[in-house]
Design an enzyme around this catalytic site. Structure first.
Site, PDB file in Angstrom:
ATOM      1  CD  GLU A  91     -10.520  32.505 -43.901  1.00 25.28           C
ATOM      2  OE1 GLU A  91     -11.372  32.900 -43.402  1.00 25.28           O
ATOM      3  OE2 GLU A  91      -9.250  32.751 -43.434  1.00 25.28           O
ATOM      4  CB  THR A  92     -13.977  25.725 -41.626  1.00 25.47           C
ATOM      5  OG1 THR A  92     -13.065  25.330 -42.582  1.00 25.47           O
ATOM      6  CG2 THR A  92     -15.096  24.801 -41.446  1.00 25.47           C
ATOM      7  CB  THR A  93     -18.296  29.005 -39.942  1.00 24.60           C
ATOM      8  OG1 THR A  93     -18.669  29.404 -38.596  1.00 24.60           O
ATOM      9  CG2 THR A  93     -19.137  28.852 -40.934  1.00 24.60           C
TER      10      THR A  93
END
Length: 270
Positions: A91-93
């Site tokens: 869940e990283t951007t």
């Protein structure tokens, strides 16, 4: 965050002529893996909330200490990692931006492992990054009341003559630091363009196994296995973190987005 780990990896590899090696060849991969394992050992041993842990940044990044680790690799000494399973969050951007005035931003945002919990009226989800603590007591990354968990993020801006020339970052949990270091070496040591640098086959070694991209030729991995290393081949053609960056040359920005995720590089008219 993991900028310390990324820099330590680069400082170890600075003692080798990386650019003279065959990119993705057996010698290159074995060197990267041994440096990554030593980086991981120091990360587990030393990196934690500085309010609770004395993090020896100066020593970890010093030329003498990193030179000593490089000397071990040159002598053929193999590092062994003792750690629990590391689950990389999904869940990283990341976003890299440069404007016409030369202002630059590298920003990595993560929920860690999202909790699914949202407070009524606030509209945002809480992260579940407590799951990223080391469950073993007495370590730098162990859980404690009020303690902050070390982050894997390593958004980076590289300067030359006081001007930014590379703006880059990536999602990917514990794969970020080793992938970012490889991306920077691709740009600097192998003189790749940004699209080439973010898409070139990568490896990671944050355990005693060398994980390789599926585009690493099998004859290369067979040679590495013949040296006694355990190799695990990813099913992905583009694996390990997801580099997104901009290279600035002669005032012109050229971007690249790792093909494995839904990123893109684009110029937006003012």
């Amino acid at each position: 965050a993991s900028g310390i780990s990324m820099l330590q990896l680069l400082h170890i590899l600075a003692h080798f002529d990386v650019g003279a090696m065959e990119h993705g060849g057996a010698e290159h991969i074995v060197l990267l893996s041994e440096a990554m394992k030593r980086m991981t050992i120091d990360k587990d041993r030393h990196l934690g909330d500085p309010a609770y842990v004395d993090v020896p940044i100066g020593r970890l990044l010093s030329r003498d200490y990193c030179g000593g680790l490089a000397a071990e690799i040159k002598a053929g000494l193999r590092a062994r990692i003792e750690r629990v399973d590391d689950r990389s969050p999904r869940e990283t951007t990341h976003i890299s931006v440069v404007d016409r005035e030369g202002n630059a931003v590298a920003l990595t945002h993560t929920l860690g492992s999202p909790s699914g919990a949202i407070t009524d009226g606030l509209g945002f989800m809480y992260n579940g990054t407590m799951s990223r603590f080391d469950p073993r007591p007495g370590r730098a990354g162990s859980l404690a009341p009020g303690k902050r968990r070390a982050s894997s993020a390593a958004p980076t801006i590289v300067f030359k003559d006081d001007r930014p020339v590379i703006v880059m970052g990536a999602p990917g949990g514990s794969y970020i630091a080793p992938s970012m270091a490889q991306g920077l070496m691709n740009l600097i040591d192998f003189d790749m363009s940004m699209p080439e640098a973010v898409a070139a086959p990568r490896i990671v070694a944050v355990s005693n196994t060398i994980d390789v991209s599926n585009r690493i030729p099998r004859y290369v991995t067979e040679e590495i296995e013949g040296r006694g290393y355990e190799v695990k081949r990813s099913w992905q053609s583009y694996a390990f973190a997801a580099l997104h960056g901009i290279k600035i040359e002669d005032g012109v920005c050229r971007g690249g987005a790792d093909p494995q995720r839904d990123g893109m590089a684009m110029a937006v008219p003012a």
